[in-house]
Scaffold this active site. Structure first.
Site, PDB file in Angstrom:
ATOM      1  CG  HIS A  83      -0.384  -0.082   2.528  1.00 39.72           C
ATOM      2  ND1 HIS A  83      -0.016   1.027   3.262  1.00 39.72           N
ATOM      3  CD2 HIS A  83      -0.106  -1.153   3.313  1.00 39.72           C
ATOM      4  CE1 HIS A  83       0.462   0.651   4.433  1.00 39.72           C
ATOM      5  NE2 HIS A  83       0.421  -0.665   4.494  1.00 39.72           N
ATOM      6  CG  ASP A 129      -2.760   4.017   2.704  1.00 42.44           C
ATOM      7  OD1 ASP A 129      -2.305   2.988   2.164  1.00 42.44           O
ATOM      8  OD2 ASP A 129      -3.693   3.992   3.534  1.00 42.44           O
ATOM      9  CG  ASP A 174       2.428  -0.399   7.942  1.00 43.16           C
ATOM     10  OD1 ASP A 174       2.177  -1.004   6.883  1.00 43.16           O
ATOM     11  OD2 ASP A 174       1.564  -0.121   8.789  1.00 43.16           O
ATOM     12  CD  GLU A 220      -3.230  -1.580   5.117  1.00 49.98           C
ATOM     13  OE1 GLU A 220      -3.374  -2.586   5.827  1.00 49.98           O
ATOM     14  OE2 GLU A 220      -2.762  -0.494   5.558  1.00 49.98           O
ATOM     15  CD  GLU A 221      -2.082   2.160   7.453  1.00 51.34           C
ATOM     16  OE1 GLU A 221      -2.789   1.699   8.367  1.00 51.34           O
ATOM     17  OE2 GLU A 221      -0.891   1.854   7.287  1.00 51.34           O
ATOM     18  CD  GLU A 257       1.081  -4.487   5.689  1.00 44.42           C
ATOM     19  OE1 GLU A 257       1.866  -3.925   6.483  1.00 44.42           O
ATOM     20  OE2 GLU A 257       0.057  -3.943   5.237  1.00 44.42           O
TER      21      GLU A 257
END
Length: 380
Positions: free
Chosen positions: A101, A103, A130, A164-165, A188
């Site tokens: 991701h 973001d 992350d 994603e967050e 991840e």
């Protein structure tokens, strides 16, 4: 000088020495560059100077194009694109997706969040772990293939996804079309341990409604916060029930948490409304329907809420079941069917924002007009 190839002991075929061909300095440089492009998820708030997923997406698309990928930029919503690049193989082999991701979470009280620094073998900055490090590593995978003159039999697909967050609109869009790959790796952070199973999530919102009166005469009203205390007490017994069940060999026990609560307006008024957000972490094989059934099960001499109507619908951009109570409380259950179509062949456990067990829940889509069902009992 490290030999770029070695002979595999099992079949005698040449293998790529990935470590020997890696340019660590280039990976670090890419990561530092990406940390320096703020891509904070705006969540439900307005756009801000740090919410620049589109800039990071443009940079990542250019990097993939330079490496020979066929690149598609899909603007899921204005200013929030997905980037998907495909490096064609020779044909006949399985394809693999490397996904991550774009973001990050917020940067409150983190003044140097986007000024990446390298110290003690680590890169420090918002999103460095992350998960911009994985995005940088994916680019280096493609460079290693190029340096070694290797063409894979199957396609290599690299994806950078938005949001994603929060509501995972990028992952959901990726899963809406034809499957992209036969297998996938989601980078991840996991201390480089393979993570074959993960807890899922069902979010439930409970609202209690009372009657507002002046706090000098509380007997004339009904306190919604006091009613919510009953819900929280029964959640404790539910949590104990979950802990007493047989644990999953990898994920342990299912969990339930009373996570966010709000209610009331001023101290001199009996509150007429209280809202509780419950987080229920599911195990592989559990479904949202099972969770909602458990939440309705009696855990005391009487039910807090008596009737509700169910309807299939949308909450923001997150698919799930919406339960609207007619008198005292509202339950909203959501589940992630993220990328279910993409990874259908994998038979892997539920991963938030990544992989979904094909046996856990059948894919569902909201109808154009949300259909209503008959009232059902809700027993908290």
């Amino acid at each position: 000088m490290t030999d770029p190839t070695r002979t595999g002991p099992a079949d005698g075929a040449p293998r790529i020495d990935v470590v020997g061909l890696m340019d660590v300095d280039r990976v670090v440089a890419d990561l530092v560059t990406m940390v320096g492009i703020p891509s904070v998820n705006p969540f439900a708030g307005p756009a801000s100077p740090t919410a620049r997923e589109h800039e990071l997406a443009a940079w990542y698309a250019a990097a993939l194009t330079e490496l020979g990928f066929d690149v598609h930029v899909d603007e899921v919503v204005p200013g929030r694109p997905n980037v998907v690049g495909r490096l064609r193989g020779t044909g006949g082999g399985a394809s693999v997706l490397l996904a991550g991701h774009l973001d990050t979470v917020g940067v409150h009280d983190y003044d140097t969040a986007f000024d990446a620094t390298v110290a003690d073998g680590r890169v420090h900055g918002r999103g460095s772990c992350d998960m911009k490090a994985a995005l940088a590593a994916y680019l280096e995978v493609a460079r290693v293939l190029a340096r070694s003159g290797t063409r894979l039999a199957g396609d290599l697909v690299i994806a950078g996804l938005c949001d994603e967050e929060h509501t995972m609109i990028g992952s959901r869009r990726l899963g809406d079309g034809t499957p992209l790959a036969d297998a996938a790796i989601i980078g991840e952070p996991s201390n480089l341990d393979v993570c074959p199973a993960h807890k899922g999530q069902v979010c439930v919102i409970v609202r209690t409604h009372g009657r507002a009166v002046h706090s000098s005469r509380p007997e004339l009203g009904r306190n919604a916060i006091v009613d919510m205390a009953t819900v929280i007490g029964r959640l404790d017994s539910y949590a104990a029930e979950l802990s007493a069940r047989e644990p999953h060999p990898l994920c342990g026990h299912a969990r339930v948490t009373a996570a966010v609560i709000s209610g009331g307006t001023i101290a001199s008024t009996v509150p007429d409304r209280c809202e509780l957000e419950i987080d229920r972490r599911t195990l592989p094989g559990e479904t949202p329907e099972q969770v909602l059934t458990e939440l309705k099960r009696p855990r005391g001499p009487r039910s807090l809420a008596t009737h509700l109507k169910s309807r299939l619908g949308l909450h923001g951009l997150k698919m799930g079941l919406l339960f609207e109570l007619l008198d005292k409380a509202t339950l909203k259950g959501f589940y992630d069917e993220t990328a279910e179509k993409v990874f259908k062949p994998l038979r892997t456990s539920s991963l938030r924002g990544a992989l979904i067990d094909e046996d856990a829940a059948a894919p569902r889509r909201a109808p154009a007009a949300m259909g209503r069902a008959e009232p059902v009992a809700v027993l908290l």
